[in-house]
Enzyme design. Structure first.
Site, PDB file in Angstrom:
ATOM      1  N   ASN A 152       0.794  -1.233   0.000  1.00 15.36           N
ATOM      2  CA  ASN A 152       0.000   0.000   0.000  1.00 15.36           C
ATOM      3  C   ASN A 152       0.829   1.288   0.000  1.00 15.36           C
ATOM      4  OD1 ASN A 152       0.749  -0.420   2.647  1.00 15.36           O
ATOM      5  ND2 ASN A 152      -1.088   0.498   3.473  1.00 15.36           N
ATOM      6  N   GLU A 250       4.955  -3.818  12.187  1.00 10.34           N
ATOM      7  CA  GLU A 250       4.016  -2.697  12.004  1.00 10.34           C
ATOM      8  C   GLU A 250       2.784  -3.283  11.350  1.00 10.34           C
ATOM      9  OE1 GLU A 250       4.411   0.375  12.972  1.00 10.34           O
ATOM     10  OE2 GLU A 250       6.529   0.344  13.483  1.00 10.34           O
ATOM     11  N   CYS A 284      -2.873   1.763   6.465  1.00  6.59           N
ATOM     12  CA  CYS A 284      -2.959   1.242   7.836  1.00  6.59           C
ATOM     13  C   CYS A 284      -3.530   2.295   8.760  1.00  6.59           C
ATOM     14  CB  CYS A 284      -1.592   0.788   8.313  1.00  6.59           C
ATOM     15  SG  CYS A 284      -0.351   2.037   8.029  1.00  6.59           S
ATOM     16  N   GLU A 464       8.801   2.909  13.752  1.00  7.55           N
ATOM     17  CA  GLU A 464       9.572   3.279  12.562  1.00  7.55           C
ATOM     18  C   GLU A 464       9.615   4.805  12.502  1.00  7.55           C
ATOM     19  OE1 GLU A 464       7.797   0.830   9.255  1.00  7.55           O
ATOM     20  OE2 GLU A 464       9.749  -0.131   9.513  1.00  7.55           O
TER      21      GLU A 464
HETATM   22  P1  NAD Z   1       0.204  -9.065   4.239  1.00  6.32           P
HETATM   23  O1  NAD Z   1       0.434  -9.317   5.691  1.00  6.32           O
HETATM   24  O2  NAD Z   1      -0.693  -9.970   3.510  1.00  6.32           O
HETATM   25  O3  NAD Z   1       1.599  -9.063   3.448  1.00  6.32           O
HETATM   26  C1  NAD Z   1       2.678  -8.245   3.814  1.00  6.32           C
HETATM   27  C2  NAD Z   1       3.969  -8.862   3.298  1.00  6.32           C
HETATM   28  O4  NAD Z   1       4.196 -10.097   3.981  1.00  6.32           O
HETATM   29  C3  NAD Z   1       3.958  -9.201   1.807  1.00  6.32           C
HETATM   30  O5  NAD Z   1       5.226  -8.935   1.259  1.00  6.32           O
HETATM   31  C4  NAD Z   1       3.669 -10.699   1.818  1.00  6.32           C
HETATM   32  O6  NAD Z   1       4.124 -11.364   0.659  1.00  6.32           O
HETATM   33  C5  NAD Z   1       4.444 -11.136   3.042  1.00  6.32           C
HETATM   34  N1  NAD Z   1       4.018 -12.407   3.639  1.00  6.32           N
HETATM   35  C6  NAD Z   1       2.809 -13.017   3.548  1.00  6.32           C
HETATM   36  N2  NAD Z   1       2.822 -14.186   4.227  1.00  6.32           N
HETATM   37  C7  NAD Z   1       4.063 -14.319   4.766  1.00  6.32           C
HETATM   38  C8  NAD Z   1       4.697 -15.294   5.583  1.00  6.32           C
HETATM   39  N3  NAD Z   1       4.057 -16.398   5.984  1.00  6.32           N
HETATM   40  N4  NAD Z   1       5.984 -15.103   5.940  1.00  6.32           N
HETATM   41  C9  NAD Z   1       6.638 -13.982   5.563  1.00  6.32           C
HETATM   42  N5  NAD Z   1       6.105 -13.029   4.777  1.00  6.32           N
HETATM   43  C10 NAD Z   1       4.822 -13.185   4.388  1.00  6.32           C
HETATM   44  O7  NAD Z   1      -0.286  -7.537   4.133  1.00  6.32           O
HETATM   45  P2  NAD Z   1      -0.699  -6.723   2.837  1.00  6.32           P
HETATM   46  O8  NAD Z   1      -2.032  -7.198   2.370  1.00  6.32           O
HETATM   47  O9  NAD Z   1       0.415  -6.654   1.870  1.00  6.32           O
HETATM   48  O10 NAD Z   1      -0.845  -5.250   3.474  1.00  6.32           O
HETATM   49  C11 NAD Z   1      -1.969  -4.842   4.153  1.00  6.32           C
HETATM   50  C12 NAD Z   1      -1.774  -4.908   5.658  1.00  6.32           C
HETATM   51  O11 NAD Z   1      -0.619  -4.163   6.019  1.00  6.32           O
HETATM   52  C13 NAD Z   1      -2.913  -4.250   6.412  1.00  6.32           C
HETATM   53  O12 NAD Z   1      -3.239  -5.042   7.516  1.00  6.32           O
HETATM   54  C14 NAD Z   1      -2.327  -2.925   6.859  1.00  6.32           C
HETATM   55  O13 NAD Z   1      -2.923  -2.346   7.989  1.00  6.32           O
HETATM   56  C15 NAD Z   1      -0.912  -3.299   7.116  1.00  6.32           C
HETATM   57  N6  NAD Z   1      -0.046  -2.104   7.089  1.00  6.32           N
HETATM   58  C16 NAD Z   1       0.476  -1.651   8.264  1.00  6.32           C
HETATM   59  C17 NAD Z   1       1.269  -0.504   8.283  1.00  6.32           C
HETATM   60  C18 NAD Z   1       1.889   0.004   9.563  1.00  6.32           C
HETATM   61  O14 NAD Z   1       2.883   0.696   9.477  1.00  6.32           O
HETATM   62  N7  NAD Z   1       1.350  -0.297  10.728  1.00  6.32           N
HETATM   63  C19 NAD Z   1       1.518   0.165   7.087  1.00  6.32           C
HETATM   64  C20 NAD Z   1       0.968  -0.326   5.904  1.00  6.32           C
HETATM   65  C21 NAD Z   1       0.186  -1.480   5.913  1.00  6.32           C
END
Ligand code: NAD
Length: 502
Positions: A152, A250, A284, A464
């Site tokens: 995102n 995060e 997020c 961060e």
């Molecule tokens: P996601 O958790 O599905 O994926 C994030 C990353 O993790 C991707 O690169 C994915 O390929 C990888 N991943 C997936 N399964 C994994 C595993 N088993 N082991 C290691 N890596 C793995 O999240 P998304 O759909 O890409 O992003 C949306 C989420 O991110 C939302 O929940 C959002 O709130 C959160 N987010 C948080 C912040 C913050 O700073 N707090 C910022 C942006 C997004």
């Protein structure tokens, strides 16, 4: 012909050992393939880690101000290529171009900050309890950092991790989300062009289960920095716990905006439109709950509905567009499901509620900005992160109830209150359970030099951004320098020496 992208390992662009690839498509027009990318495996990860290990001794010895100069060169290249990268981002994941420019700008700001940090990286000293002895701390890089990012913020989030990790002297293995590998590859190219030595930064694209897990479980990865969902974050914490790895998480949010009777309602409407529907609610920090005091409820809703109708939805590469598509079909389905869940739970759709397919939107994952009214505390649409353009509106009787509702979720990332009453503002600052609180501003709008992160299930206590991110990527070493020429025993000789000097 779709552009063929490769992994970047040990300073070379290489295909995956597996020979497999995956496609990345434009969410506004699924017929457009942005590129093909290596669908890597654990073998590719091992190669990347070997390259990082090889590069580490030299890179970590380079003085931090010198590492900072490379960060500066990369930042200046980002400035030069800002428009091109922002356009790619708009095509790759649907962020509207004005916001995409902001995303790239955040990476630029983070790069400048890292350059400055090269001449800071402050540590501490303190007086020793013994004479002729210095006591101080220095910072040492952790080693190899595994960086796993979501889609995102395709430039900003990788920049929050890559710049501080590298500036601190770590080498990096970077795995971006499968929805935004093109932005990631362009970012890595910039570091290559800036003169980063081979092996210091490695890019491996592919799925979370395969590439992500291989990074997490590898014994040579010293620190993992992850941004993504709570579900994956919990899994990472479990693995990291087992392997005793340093990990920064995060995670998600369910961020509230409170509107009190004294608020400037037009300002509050501006805030919620931007907070709830910017990046189609896929932030997020997105405002996903609007908590309105009953005295201004009708007026606020009236103004909000009038304004939401004016949002221009369409091609994200056009300057006038205010909302683009969702990132992929799965995300669209999730949003549609939550609208149905909300209705079943008793909420009503005050605006939107459906997929948009008219004319130029027909080949994209577009969804109307959606406002659910009559939402009550405890409903799933009030509790769960939807990550889409769905705003749940809750009516409350007073500030106590507003704060209770705001805090009644498992997350605690961002929060906001609109009021002119100082006492209400101060109560919000003190009582809202969130890592970030905005007064008279929306829940989104983080600045890169300030700490960023959340409480409760939003993370594991790290921040961060700013100076705090450097705590994630550095070990503290305590140093004692004894120049007395005698054996001085702490806690034992302290009293003796004190007597001598009497
Ligand atoms: P996601 O958790 O599905 O994926 C994030 C990353 O993790 C991707 O690169 C994915 O390929 C990888 N991943 C997936 N399964 C994994 C595993 N088993 N082991 C290691 N890596 C793995 O999240 P998304 O759909 O890409 O992003 C949306 C989420 O991110 C939302 O929940 C959002 O709130 C959160 N987010 C948080 C912040 C913050 O700073 N707090 C910022 C942006 C997004």
């Amino acid at each position: 012909m779709a552009k063929e992208y490769l992994n970047y390992i040990d300073g070379k662009w290489v295909p995956s050992e597996t020979g497999r690839v995956f496609e990345d498509r434009n969410p506004s027009d699924w017929e457009e393939v942005i590129g093909t990318f290596p669908k890597s495996s654990a073998k590719d990860v091992v190669k990347a880690i070997e390259a990082a290990k090889k590069a580490f001794p030299k890179w970590s010895k380079l003085p931090a101000p010198k590492r900072g100069e490379i960060m500066l060169r990369a930042t200046e290249l980002l400035v030069k290529r800002k428009e091109e990268i922002s356009l790619l981002m708009a095509r790759e994941m649907g962020k509207v171009i004005t916001e995409a420019r902001g995303d790239t700008q955040e990476a630029i700001d983070t790069g400048y900050y890292a350059f400055g940090e090269g001449r800071r990286l402050f540590s501490r000293n303190a007086p020793s309890e013994l004479p002729d002895k210095l006591a101080l701390t220095i910072l040492r890089p952790v080693g190899i950092a595994g960086l796993i990012t979501p889609w995102n913020f395709p430039m900003a989030i990788p920049s929050w991790k890559i710049f501080p990790a590298l500036l601190s002297g770590n080498c990096v293995v970077f795995k971006p989300a499968t929805d935004t590998p093109a932005c990631a590859a362009e970012f890595v190219k910039i570091f290559e062009e800036a003169g980063l030595p081979p092996g210091v930064l490695n890019l491996v694209t592919g799925g979370g289960g395969e590439v992500g897990e291989a990074i997490l479980t590898h014994p040579d990865i010293g620190v993992i920095s992850f941004t993504g969902s709570v579900e994956v974050g919990a899994r990472i914490a479990e693995i990291a716990g087992k392997h005793l790895k340093r990990v920064s998480l995060e995670l998600g949010g369910k961020n509230p905006q409170i509107v009190m009777p004294s608020a400037d309602l037009d300002l509050a409407v501006d805030g919620v439109l931007w907070g709830a529907f910017g990046t189609q609610g896929q932030r997020c920090t997105a405002t996903s709950r609007l908590i309105i005091h009953r005295d201004v409820y009708d007026e606020m809703m009236d103004r909000l509905i009038k304004r939401v109708k004016t949002l221009r939805i369409g091609d994200p590469t056009k300057n006038e567009t205010q909302m683009g598509p969702l990132v992929n079909e799965g995300q669209l389905k999730t949003v549609q499901e939550y609208v149905e869940i909300g209705k079943k739970e008793g909420a009503s759709v005050a605006y939107g509620g459906e997929r948009l397919t008219d004319g130029p939107l027909a080949k994209g994952w577009f969804h109307a900005p959606t406002i659910l009214e009559g939402v009550k505390q405890g409903m799933r649409v009030e509790q769960e992160e939807i990550f889409g353009p769905v705003l749940s509106v809750i009516k409350v009787n007073d500030l106590d109830e507003a704060i209770r509702v705001a805090n009644g979720v498992q997350y605690g990332l961002s929060s906001s209150i609109y009021t002119k009453d100082l006492r209400e503002s101060m109560r919000a600052i003190e009582e809202l359970e969130a890592g970030i609180t905005y007064i008279n501003a929306p829940t989104i709008g983080a600045e890169c030099h300030m700490p960023f992160g959340g409480v409760k299930k939003t993370g594991n206590g790290h921040r961060e951004g700013g100076w705090t991110v450097y705590e994630i990527f550095n070990e503290i070493k305590t140093v004692y320098i004894d120049y007395s020429g005698t054996l001085q025993r702490a806690q034992i000789d302290t009293d003796e020496r004190a007597k001598i000097s009497e």
